[in-house]
Motif scaffolding. Structure first.
Motif, short mmCIF file in Angstrom:
data_model
loop_
_atom_site.label_atom_id
_atom_site.label_comp_id
_atom_site.label_asym_id
_atom_site.label_seq_id
_atom_site.Cartn_x
_atom_site.Cartn_y
_atom_site.Cartn_z
N UNK A 1 0.80 -1.23 0.00
CA UNK A 1 0.00 0.00 0.00
C UNK A 1 0.83 1.27 0.00
N UNK A 2 2.09 1.17 0.46
CA UNK A 2 2.90 2.39 0.53
C UNK A 2 4.29 2.07 1.03
N UNK A 3 5.03 3.11 1.39
CA UNK A 3 6.40 2.90 1.88
C UNK A 3 6.62 3.73 3.15
N UNK B 1 4.06 -0.30 -6.42
CA UNK B 1 5.40 0.06 -5.93
C UNK B 1 6.38 -0.83 -6.67
N UNK B 2 7.49 -0.25 -7.13
CA UNK B 2 8.50 -1.08 -7.76
C UNK B 2 9.82 -0.88 -7.04
N UNK B 3 10.41 -2.01 -6.67
CA UNK B 3 11.70 -2.00 -5.97
C UNK B 3 12.81 -2.05 -7.01
N UNK C 1 0.51 -5.52 -6.12
CA UNK C 1 1.00 -4.15 -6.33
C UNK C 1 2.48 -3.97 -5.99
N UNK C 2 3.26 -5.03 -6.04
CA UNK C 2 4.68 -4.90 -5.72
C UNK C 2 5.52 -5.67 -6.74
#
Ligand SMILES: Cc1cc2nc3c(=O)[nH]c(=O)nc-3n(C[C@H](O)[C@H](O)[C@H](O)COP(=O)(O)OP(=O)(O)OC[C@H]3O[C@@H](n4cnc5c(N)ncnc54)[C@H](O)[C@@H]3O)c2cc1C
Length: 583
Positions: free
Chosen positions: A256-258, A280-282, A542-543
């Motif tokens: 959902x967020x960071x 989110x992309x790492x 979402x990741x």
């Protein structure tokens, strides 16, 4: 800091509460993603980088910005765990600045042969064959030598070029020696059709004004960053502590967020939570991406529990499967004027080269410490290391060793400065050994425990022995043609035991860390997987991960161009998925 400097970089307290996409890590891959995802002004993107932007004149001069000759301000040094087979720890290096490792690397631009990627596809990685990836290699390329259909694009953002000449006599000699040994000269090392044995000139990510063209400079130049300042927020000196993951009813997990720590990693003042509407992309690199996943509760459950981190998903492959192109260095004394060392020992030489660079954009400040590569498959060498077979039967094969002649020492230790130095770095392109990245503490600022386990697989020894012998045959050939080259650092003899002893002492990292979040099914028998073929973390919504950590195994080439291709493909997949929402 903006608005006081002209580059629109923000601090954590200036950020919005929510973005469509959040990119963790503004490195080689992260800068590409930021550019592509923010092309549509309606899409709000946040790029978070733990290091500074740290741009300056010296940070763009190819030689002064390369890690080995730089002030170290854009480098993160990580001491490996003591290596059992080597009896010592090695220093490992990655970039820590906007542009990541592309700010400090040696700027070699190589893609590897199609069979590297076709092997990924044959292992079941759908969408990752050479035919699938070629458009992503080409999309961003701006070849300063011009376009060649299906091989080089001249319209992209990221520049590369070859040097018009060899800057050190040893290179001319080495390429002649390779040809004498039946390793043919290859006009274009990035051509997908060249044989898996030969020698040739390397391409470098240097721009038309003789400056380093990192992915920060290529994909996030000031004009673009200012033009997109409303929808692309670039936040430096900010460490992402973890991904905020929600457990849904029915047990699913969604990112959902960071959580951020502001003001760098030394003295955090505040924690911030930023939400992601979409994904989110790492892209925090081969060390940072597994670290962030583990700190977020995704990783080997036993290890997370040891550090008191609540386990959200037991994923043993996180931080496992670490690979690097382990290398062995032989060294020779050559005339001082033929070695980059003379820049340090002779102030006049330094002034001459500085002058050449400032006036014509040429000379040793372009960092031409290595300019060519020699490669083959060791099956094609005889007992003495001489190439015997260069026939078409091996055309579909991949090289397993690369020898890089250097006009300097490639030895990972103290070097003499009394005579000029030349070396051959023998690189293992397809290592079998695998290591790991683990946490030393739940504190995101604590050093990682990195254990590459070099040479832990005994199969890595044979190609290294063969490659050492080939290096010595190249030396013999150079001497035969009259080049003065005295032994400095060579094996005591060519017996297996002396070669093995030499391999265990005269070795180094080539900085090519990969596969710590490898793309493979979760239960893959070759070490498990972290992301699927669309780079989604298994069973976490979402990741995604997009950087060198996702390679199913290390490709037999230098890693920055493949990292950019991965980012291009990931951006495409994210935008396709976003657009499908509005159809
Ligand atoms: C000295 C050296 C020379 C090399 N020479 C070459 C070469 O000539 N050619 C070549 O092809 N390859 C070369 N390589 C390798 C290549 O450059 C790298 O493999 C590649 O650039 C890595 O790209 P990446 O996107 O995976 O990671 P990186 O470029 O390392 O990016 C990761 C970024 O994430 C940031 N980050 C990490 N954790 C966090 C966090 N928690 N929060 C916020 N930000 C975070 C880091 O600061 C970094 O900027 C070299 C490497 C080194 C070190």
């Amino acid at each position: 800091m903006w608005p006081f400097s002209t580059y629109p970089e923000l601090t954590a307290n200036q950020l919005s509460e929510e973005y469509d996409f959040i990119i963790v890590g503004g490195g080689t891959a992260g800068c590409v993603l930021a550019n592509r995802l923010s092309a549509d002004p309606a899409v709000k993107v946040l790029l978070l980088e733990r290091g500074p932007r740290a741009d300056s004149w010296a940070a763009r001069v190819p030689l002064f910005s390369s890690d080995f000759a730089s002030d170290g301000s854009r480098t993160l040094r990580v001491a490996s765990k003591e290596q059992n087979q080597l009896g010592r720890s090695l220093l490992l290096f990655t970039g820590r600045a906007l542009g990541g490792t592309s700010r400090i690397n040696q700027m070699l631009y190589t893609r590897g042969l199609p069979a590297e990627y076709d092997a990924w596809s044959e292992a079941g990685r759908k969408g990752w064959s050479w035919a699938d990836l070629r458009p992503y290699f080409l999309r961003s390329e701006r070849s300063l030598s011009g376009a060649v259909a299906d091989v080089h694009n001249a319209q992209g953002e990221w520049m590369n070029r070859t040097f018009g000449r060899f800057y050190f006599p040893g290179f001319e000699q080495a390429i002649t020696a390779a040809e004498d040994l039946d390793l043919p000269y290859i006009d274009d090392l990035n051509s997908p059709t060249h044989p898996p044995f030969g020698c040739g000139r390397l391409h470098f990510t240097i721009d038309e004004r003789a400056k380093r063209n990192s992915t920060y400079h290529a994909f996030l130049p000031e004009a673009l960053a200012r033009q997109r300042a409303q929808n692309l927020h670039i936040c430096t000196n900010t460490l992402v502590e973890k991904i905020d993951i929600e457990r849904l009813e029915g047990n699913g997990l969604v990112a959902r967020g960071v959580t951020l720590l502001s003001s760098g990693d030394k003295n955090p003042e505040r924690r911030y939570h930023i939400r992601a509407r979409r994904e989110i992309v790492l892209s925090a690199g081969p060390f940072g991406s597994p670290q962030t996943l583990m700190l977020s509760g995704i990783g080997p459950s036993g290890h997370l529990q040891e550090h008191g981190i609540p386990v959200l998903k037991d994923l043993p492959a996180v931080g496992s499967n670490l690979q690097d192109h382990f290398a062995v260095s032989t060294g020779f004394f050559v005339p001082m004027r033929d070695s980059l060392l003379s820049l340090q020992t002779n102030p006049w030489r330094f002034l001459k080269e500085l002058f050449k660079y400032l006036i014509w954009g040429t000379g040793w400040l372009l960092g031409p410490v290595l300019q060519l590569a020699i490669f083959t498959h060791t099956r094609l060498l005889d007992e003495s290391g001489r190439p015997t077979r260069t026939d078409k039967a091996f055309a579909q094969d991949l090289p397993d060793i690369e020898i890089m002649p250097m006009a300097y020492s490639s030895h990972d230790g103290i070097v003499p400065r009394t005579r000029g130095l030349f070396s051959f770095l023998s690189v293992l392109l397809h290592p079998r050994s695998k290591g790991s990245v683990r946490l030393s503490s739940p504190d995101p600022r604590a050093p990682l425990v990195v254990d590459p386990r070099y040479l832990s697989n005994a199969e890595d020894m044979a190609p290294l022995r063969a490659s050492l012998k080939l290096s010595l045959r190249l030396r013999d050939q150079m001497r035969e043609r009259g080049y003065t080259m005295d032994d400095w650092l060579v094996p005591a003899s060519e017996s297996d035991s002396d070669l093995d002893a030499f391999i265990r002492t005269s070795n180094r990292t080539t900085y090519h860390y990969s596969s710590t979040c490898r793309m493979a099914p979760e239960d893959d028998t070759d070490g498990g997987g972290v992301v699927d073929d669309e780079l989604n973390v298994h069973r976490v919504g979402h990741l995604r991960v997009a950087d060198t950590s996702i390679f199913p195994w290390i490709p037999g080439t230098h890693l920055q161009a493949p990292a950019v291709a991965v980012a291009e493909k990931c951006a495409d997949m994210m935008l396709t998925s976003l657009n499908s929402l509005y159809r």
